[in-house]
Design an enzyme around this catalytic site. Structure first.
Site, mmCIF file in Angstrom:
data_model
loop_
_atom_site.group_PDB
_atom_site.id
_atom_site.type_symbol
_atom_site.label_atom_id
_atom_site.label_comp_id
_atom_site.label_asym_id
_atom_site.label_seq_id
_atom_site.Cartn_x
_atom_site.Cartn_y
_atom_site.Cartn_z
ATOM 1 N N TYR A 197 -1.613 -0.128 10.552
ATOM 2 C CA TYR A 197 -1.906 -0.809 9.288
ATOM 3 C C TYR A 197 -0.720 -0.689 8.330
ATOM 4 O O TYR A 197 -0.249 -1.682 7.759
ATOM 5 C CB TYR A 197 -3.179 -0.218 8.660
ATOM 6 C CG TYR A 197 -3.364 -0.617 7.215
ATOM 7 C CD1 TYR A 197 -3.720 -1.919 6.873
ATOM 8 C CD2 TYR A 197 -3.154 0.297 6.171
ATOM 9 C CE1 TYR A 197 -3.869 -2.304 5.538
ATOM 10 C CE2 TYR A 197 -3.300 -0.066 4.852
ATOM 11 C CZ TYR A 197 -3.656 -1.373 4.534
ATOM 12 O OH TYR A 197 -3.792 -1.739 3.220
ATOM 13 N N THR B 109 0.824 -1.203 0.000
ATOM 14 C CA THR B 109 0.000 0.000 0.000
ATOM 15 C C THR B 109 0.862 1.258 0.000
ATOM 16 O O THR B 109 1.994 1.243 0.509
ATOM 17 C CB THR B 109 -0.901 0.013 1.258
ATOM 18 O OG1 THR B 109 -1.495 1.306 1.397
ATOM 19 C CG2 THR B 109 -0.121 -0.252 2.524
HETATM 20 N N1 LIG Z 1 -8.872 -1.195 -0.798
HETATM 21 C C1 LIG Z 1 -7.838 -0.359 -0.883
HETATM 22 O O1 LIG Z 1 -7.990 0.839 -1.181
HETATM 23 C C2 LIG Z 1 -6.432 -0.863 -0.647
HETATM 24 C C3 LIG Z 1 -5.373 0.038 -0.777
HETATM 25 C C4 LIG Z 1 -4.075 -0.431 -0.562
HETATM 26 C C5 LIG Z 1 -3.854 -1.763 -0.245
HETATM 27 N N2 LIG Z 1 -4.913 -2.608 -0.100
HETATM 28 C C6 LIG Z 1 -4.637 -4.004 0.242
HETATM 29 O O2 LIG Z 1 -5.273 -4.840 -0.708
HETATM 30 C C7 LIG Z 1 -5.694 -6.056 -0.110
HETATM 31 C C8 LIG Z 1 -7.144 -6.307 -0.463
HETATM 32 O O3 LIG Z 1 -7.939 -5.211 -0.024
HETATM 33 P P1 LIG Z 1 -9.517 -5.211 -0.260
HETATM 34 O O4 LIG Z 1 -9.952 -3.789 -0.311
HETATM 35 O O5 LIG Z 1 -9.851 -6.121 -1.369
HETATM 36 O O6 LIG Z 1 -10.006 -5.832 1.122
HETATM 37 P P2 LIG Z 1 -11.171 -6.887 1.413
HETATM 38 O O7 LIG Z 1 -11.438 -6.824 2.885
HETATM 39 O O8 LIG Z 1 -12.316 -6.679 0.485
HETATM 40 O O9 LIG Z 1 -10.474 -8.281 1.038
HETATM 41 C C9 LIG Z 1 -9.643 -8.987 1.931
HETATM 42 C C10 LIG Z 1 -9.950 -10.473 1.738
HETATM 43 O O10 LIG Z 1 -9.073 -11.238 2.568
HETATM 44 C C11 LIG Z 1 -9.825 -12.191 3.305
HETATM 45 N N3 LIG Z 1 -9.101 -12.439 4.558
HETATM 46 C C12 LIG Z 1 -8.758 -11.518 5.505
HETATM 47 N N4 LIG Z 1 -8.103 -12.125 6.511
HETATM 48 C C13 LIG Z 1 -8.017 -13.455 6.187
HETATM 49 C C14 LIG Z 1 -7.454 -14.585 6.830
HETATM 50 N N5 LIG Z 1 -6.882 -14.488 8.040
HETATM 51 N N6 LIG Z 1 -7.539 -15.791 6.220
HETATM 52 C C15 LIG Z 1 -8.134 -15.910 4.998
HETATM 53 N N7 LIG Z 1 -8.691 -14.859 4.346
HETATM 54 C C16 LIG Z 1 -8.636 -13.651 4.941
HETATM 55 C C17 LIG Z 1 -11.185 -11.542 3.501
HETATM 56 O O11 LIG Z 1 -12.230 -12.459 3.774
HETATM 57 C C18 LIG Z 1 -11.370 -10.839 2.153
HETATM 58 O O12 LIG Z 1 -11.947 -11.704 1.200
HETATM 59 C C19 LIG Z 1 -5.412 -5.917 1.378
HETATM 60 O O13 LIG Z 1 -4.216 -6.591 1.664
HETATM 61 C C20 LIG Z 1 -5.242 -4.426 1.573
HETATM 62 O O14 LIG Z 1 -4.396 -4.134 2.646
HETATM 63 C C21 LIG Z 1 -6.196 -2.190 -0.300
#
Ligand SMILES: NC(=O)c1ccc[n+]([C@@H]2O[C@H](COP(=O)([O-])OP(=O)(O)OC[C@H]3O[C@@H](n4cnc5c(N)ncnc54)[C@H](O)[C@@H]3O)[C@@H](O)[C@H]2O)c1
Length: 340
Positions: free
Chosen positions: A146, A121
């Site tokens: 985070y 991120t």
């Molecule tokens: N959304 C954003 O703007 C953004 C920005 C920068 C980085 N990210 C990173 O991208 C990734 C995805 O983000 P997102 O927005 O799709 O989030 P999200 O919450 O929609 O997706 C995360 C997924 O991981 C699964 N998960 C979480 N913990 C778990 C575990 N212990 N075991 C198995 N599955 C698990 C959840 O059920 C979910 O399906 C994350 O790592 C986040 O830090 C997101």
């Protein structure tokens, strides 16, 4: 490279970015397998892709999944993602995002799988005051738990790469936004904290008003500027990273920003939602929030150069239109904005 023979484990593939990436992997000819505990993800976002319900911390289940599905490479999305929540309750973030990732790295080592794409991120950079596009050469200096969890995993990947030959790419996303234009999946976070879906809730009348935090920043209209990247561009960024890992076989870890290099202010995004939706809503101006830098935009030239990737769908009008249409479809409304 024959992608039809490449099986990819998508850990966290039932979530927002993971579900779009799973679609893009299928469209690019890979065979994805989603591994998820569905804590924040959705089964119905996976559309016939093979699903394995499992915990990131469950090393044995990961080992058997990697073996049973003859996995060639892994994409790791699974994490708790809400930066504000990580300040008031940091321990689940360190357990889920950092400690549990050790199980995945151990399982990969045990099964001899070396290729990994990791969701990092822009939060690893922390708050830089000058507003210039951020490049990957800057030191990691996160300002919330985070951001620290993502930076710590990057450190773990560096050490694992140098000791055990891991081949990893960390993709540092800027502001993920938008939705699949066919509305097959979209952004469904609970609670929602991201700007565009919050404004859309105000436009739909399910939120009383949208709040702007800070109108006195050193920006043209006084509100914060961010780099919004369409989730489908993030998805193709993962496909490009995987292709690169399979084609180059380079050891070590490389980090790339995924962004557009262009920022939009909070007021610009609000105006775009008004235009696309054709609806008006209340806007409340509040004071600044602690820790919000005025401007955060990516220098994405590294991903352009090395991965052959470029954002193609990240015009703010297209992002808002796709997010709006997805929100309407999730409400069961048939109207679709074509934008104007
Ligand atoms: N959304 C954003 O703007 C953004 C920005 C920068 C980085 N990210 C990173 O991208 C990734 C995805 O983000 P997102 O927005 O799709 O989030 P999200 O919450 O929609 O997706 C995360 C997924 O991981 C699964 N998960 C979480 N913990 C778990 C575990 N212990 N075991 C198995 N599955 C698990 C959840 O059920 C979910 O399906 C994350 O790592 C986040 O830090 C997101």
């Amino acid at each position: 490279m024959n992608r039809a023979n490449k099986n990819v484990l998508v850990v966290g593939g039932a979530g927002y970015i993971g579900s779009h990436t799973t679609l893009a992997l299928r469209e690019a000819g890979f065979n994805p397998v989603v591994y998820d505990n569905f804590s924040t993800g959705h089964r119905d976002a996976c559309f016939g892709t093979t699903l394995v319900e499992g915990e990131l911390s469950d090393r044995d289940r990961l080992v058997s999944t990697l073996r049973d599905h003859d996995i060639d490479g892994v994409i790791h999305f699974a994490a708790l993602i809400e930066a504000g929540q990580s300040v008031v309750g940091p321990l689940p973030f360190f357990r889920n995002n950092v400690a549990s990732t050790l199980s995945l790295l151990e399982a990969m080592q045990e099964t001899g799988i070396r290729r990994l794409v990791f969701s990092s991120t822009a939060a690893v950079y922390g708050n830089l005051p000058d507003g210039k596009p951020l490049n990957e050469g800057l030191p990691r200096n996160p300002v919330n738990p985070y951001g620290h969890t993502k930076s710590m995993v990057e450190t773990m990947l560096e050490a694992t790469a140098s000791a055990h030959g891991l081949q990893a790419i960390a993709l540092r996303y800027f502001n993920a936004s938008g939705a699949d234009p066919q509305c097959r999946t979209g952004e469904r976070h609970t609670p929602e904290t991201h700007l565009i879906p919050l404004i859309i809730e105000a436009a739909l009348g399910t939120r009383a008003a949208i709040k702007i935090f800070g109108t006195d920043y050193q920006t043209p209209d006084g509100t914060c500027i961010r780099d919004y990247i369409h989730v489908n561009d993030l998805a193709t960024g993962h496909v490009a990273a995987l292709n690169n890992l399979f084609e180059t076989d380079l050891p070590g870890i490389r980090a790339y920003n995924l962004g557009t290099g262009t920022g939009h202010s909070v007021r610009e995004v609000i105006d775009m939602v008004r235009r696309i939706s054709g609806r008006d809503f209340a806007v409340l101006e509040e004071g600044r929030r602690a820790g919000d830098p005025a401007i955060l935009v990516a220098d994405a030239s590294g991903a352009n150069r090395d991965l052959g990737w470029k954002a193609k769908h990240s015009g703010i009008d297209q992002i808002v239109r796709d997010a709006w249409n997805y929100a309407l479809s999730a409400q069961g409304e048939s109207f679709r904005s074509t934008g104007s």
